[in-house]
Structures are given as structure tokens and as C-alpha cells.
Design a protein around this motif. Structure first.
Motif, PDB file in Angstrom:
ATOM      1  N   ASP A   2     -10.012 -82.583  -2.148  1.00  0.00           N
ATOM      2  CA  ASP A   2     -10.374 -81.183  -2.145  1.00  0.00           C
ATOM      3  C   ASP A   2     -11.438 -80.955  -1.070  1.00  0.00           C
ATOM      4  O   ASP A   2     -11.848 -81.871  -0.354  1.00  0.00           O
ATOM      5  CB  ASP A   2     -10.867 -80.743  -3.524  1.00  0.00           C
ATOM      6  CG  ASP A   2     -12.015 -81.628  -4.037  1.00  0.00           C
ATOM      7  OD1 ASP A   2     -12.743 -82.204  -3.198  1.00  0.00           O
ATOM      8  OD2 ASP A   2     -12.171 -81.749  -5.261  1.00  0.00           O
ATOM      9  N   ARG A   3     -11.891 -79.706  -0.929  1.00  0.00           N
ATOM     10  CA  ARG A   3     -12.825 -79.368   0.141  1.00  0.00           C
ATOM     11  C   ARG A   3     -14.159 -80.105  -0.021  1.00  0.00           C
ATOM     12  O   ARG A   3     -14.781 -80.492   0.976  1.00  0.00           O
ATOM     13  CB  ARG A   3     -13.051 -77.850   0.169  1.00  0.00           C
ATOM     14  CG  ARG A   3     -11.801 -77.060   0.556  1.00  0.00           C
ATOM     15  CD  ARG A   3     -12.105 -75.570   0.566  1.00  0.00           C
ATOM     16  NE  ARG A   3     -13.045 -75.214   1.624  1.00  0.00           N
ATOM     17  CZ  ARG A   3     -12.697 -74.892   2.871  1.00  0.00           C
ATOM     18  NH1 ARG A   3     -11.415 -74.898   3.226  1.00  0.00           N
ATOM     19  NH2 ARG A   3     -13.608 -74.562   3.748  1.00  0.00           N
ATOM     20  N   LEU A  32     -14.316 -78.117   8.842  1.00  0.00           N
ATOM     21  CA  LEU A  32     -13.987 -78.431   7.453  1.00  0.00           C
ATOM     22  C   LEU A  32     -12.584 -77.933   7.107  1.00  0.00           C
ATOM     23  O   LEU A  32     -11.815 -78.636   6.439  1.00  0.00           O
ATOM     24  CB  LEU A  32     -15.024 -77.805   6.518  1.00  0.00           C
ATOM     25  CG  LEU A  32     -14.771 -77.986   5.017  1.00  0.00           C
ATOM     26  CD1 LEU A  32     -14.738 -79.460   4.647  1.00  0.00           C
ATOM     27  CD2 LEU A  32     -15.841 -77.235   4.205  1.00  0.00           C
ATOM     28  N   ALA A  33     -12.231 -76.735   7.566  1.00  0.00           N
ATOM     29  CA  ALA A  33     -10.907 -76.189   7.284  1.00  0.00           C
ATOM     30  C   ALA A  33      -9.820 -77.037   7.939  1.00  0.00           C
ATOM     31  O   ALA A  33      -8.761 -77.288   7.339  1.00  0.00           O
ATOM     32  CB  ALA A  33     -10.827 -74.743   7.763  1.00  0.00           C
ATOM     33  N   HIS A  36      -9.491 -80.396   6.047  1.00  0.00           N
ATOM     34  CA  HIS A  36      -8.870 -80.205   4.728  1.00  0.00           C
ATOM     35  C   HIS A  36      -7.378 -79.893   4.856  1.00  0.00           C
ATOM     36  O   HIS A  36      -6.573 -80.287   4.018  1.00  0.00           O
ATOM     37  CB  HIS A  36      -9.587 -79.083   3.978  1.00  0.00           C
ATOM     38  CG  HIS A  36      -9.043 -78.853   2.604  1.00  0.00           C
ATOM     39  ND1 HIS A  36      -8.218 -77.805   2.299  1.00  0.00           N
ATOM     40  CD2 HIS A  36      -9.171 -79.576   1.456  1.00  0.00           C
ATOM     41  CE1 HIS A  36      -7.879 -77.859   1.024  1.00  0.00           C
ATOM     42  NE2 HIS A  36      -8.442 -78.930   0.484  1.00  0.00           N
ATOM     43  N   GLY A  40      -5.468 -82.796   2.935  1.00  0.00           N
ATOM     44  CA  GLY A  40      -5.423 -82.279   1.568  1.00  0.00           C
ATOM     45  C   GLY A  40      -4.621 -83.148   0.623  1.00  0.00           C
ATOM     46  O   GLY A  40      -4.901 -83.209  -0.582  1.00  0.00           O
TER      47      GLY A  40
END
Length: 230
Positions: A2-3, A32-33, A36, A40
Motif C-alpha cells: 500500500d502507499r 510516491l504515486a 505505488h 502495488g
């Protein structure tokens, strides 16, 4: 991951390689995006040897370039392929008459192995190779795997084998221990009745109770050579 887990990985990467640290809030959010988005479906660690920190550390040590999330994703895919390649599907416990349950159990087992949640099931059965070393000595100590009484009962149904055993017991050569040059019977197989047509092609392949004379002569020669070698 997860983030929050991805953020922890980025913090760990920043400690090992400060070039990856983003001081601007917008750049840090985009970083971060991106991580992820690519990681993910990658776990941070499993019970079967996968640890993203170990992957990050090896990558930073082996490459002079800043690490990318795709580098970690590729290592995870290679980890999955290696585990699936070493896995042999065990027999499902589901009813074989229920193909949907049978297939679902197989896929669940494969997914667990690929995800690092279960160990690969090793190959079963006989592997390639010759017989076990020392097996002949063990058989010689134990004796024949067919009891003498059973062998005597089978003699009428195996005339070629019975003739071979009788000849060996009488001190003669093992006729089936050599191939036959006349009917081309391989070693261990009885001779065949070789009938030729007018054009020279072979017809008929009924097994013979006795071996061809040439095969007997060859077996006697082999026996004499073995006796002289001893």
C-alpha cells in the motif's frame, strides 16, 4: 504494497542513495504515486525468501544509476517465474468429477507458490538416470525377485525364458545376453521366426523357443572370453 509501505521503501532507498530524495512536496507526491503504481502488487516481504529491501540493496550496489520502481517490479516477476518453474502441481483434494473445483484448487496452489505464500512442490517419481549403484549386489544377496515355485509355474507360459534359465543352470551361456545377427533380436529378447518373401522383405515375427545357431555361437564365444579374462 500500500502507499504507506511504498513510502517506507522510498525512505529506505533515500538512506542508501540520497540522489532519489525529493525535497519538493509536489515531486515527492508524484514519486510516491509512480512507485505505488508499479509496486502495488509487489509484497514488501514474504515467508519464502522475498524481501524488497534486499532487492533494493543489491540493485544499488550493482548499478551506478538511481534505482527505479521498474527494477524492483522486474525482480519480483523473475522471483515468481522461478518459483512456478520449480513447482509441480500436487493432486487436488477436490472431487475430480467437479472440474471447476479441481481447476480452482490447482490455480489457488499455483498463486500461493508464485506469491511466496507457499513453498514449491518438488518433482515426484523416478528421475532420469540409471539404476541405483549397488543394486545388483543387493539383488544378488536377496536372490531372485521371483520365487522358484512361481518361476516353475510360469515356465510353460515363458518357454524362451525357461530354456534360458535351464541353459544357465546347466553351465551353458546366456543366449539372450547377446543380440541375434540373424533376426536382429536385441539383447534380452527371444529370437523371432524370420520369413522372407520373394522380394526379400521380412514377414512374420513369432517368437522362437530356442535361439538361432549363430546367436548360440556368439553367446558361447562371449562366455569363453569372460572365462579367460577371469
Amino acid at each position: 504494497m500500500d502507499r504507506r509501505e511504498v513510502a517506507a521503501v522510498l525512505t529506505y532507498v533515500g538512506r542508501l542513495d540520497p540522489r532519489t530524495i525529493r525535497t519538493d512536496a509536489g515531486e515527492a507526491r508524484d514519486q510516491l504515486a509512480m512507485w505505488h503504481e508499479l509496486l502495488g502488487d509487489v509484497p514488501i516481504a514474504t515467508a519464502q525468501g522475498w524481501d524488497v529491501r534486499e532487492t533494493v540493496r543489491k540493485r544499488i550496489v550493482s548499478s551506478p544509476y538511481p534505482i527505479l520502481p521498474a527494477d524492483v517490479a522486474r525482480e519480483w516477476q523473475a522471483y515468481r517465474r522461478d518459483r512456478v518453474a520449480r513447482h509441480t502441481d500436487p493432486t487436488p483434494m477436490a472431487d475430480p468429477d467437479n472440474p471447476h473445483a479441481w481447476r480452482a484448487e490447482l490455480l489457488a496452489a499455483r498463486d500461493a507458490v508464485a506469491a511466496g505464500q507457499a513453498a514449491p512442490s518438488p518433482h515426484r517419481g523416478i528421475t532420469a538416470g540409471r539404476y541405483r549403484p549397488g543394486l545388483k549386489d543387493q539383488l544378488a544377496a536377496v536372490g531372485s525377485y521371483i520365487p522358484p515355485a512361481v518361476r516353475a509355474e510360469l515356465a510353460p507360459y515363458r518357454p524362451a525364458r525357461a530354456s534360458r534359465d535351464a541353459a544357465i543352470a546347466a553351465g551353458g551361456p546366456d543366449v539372450l545376453g547377446v543380440p541375434c545377427d540373424w533376426c536382429h533380436a536385441p539383447e534380452g529378447e527371444p529370437c523371432r521366426r524370420r520369413r522372407l518373401t520373394l522380394d526379400g522383405t521380412a514377414r512374420g515375427s513369432a517368437p522362437r523357443t530356442t535361439a538361432h545357431p549363430g546367436r548360440i555361437d556368439r553367446a558361447q564365444a562371449v562366455q569363453a572370453w569372460q572365462a579367460s579374462a577371469v
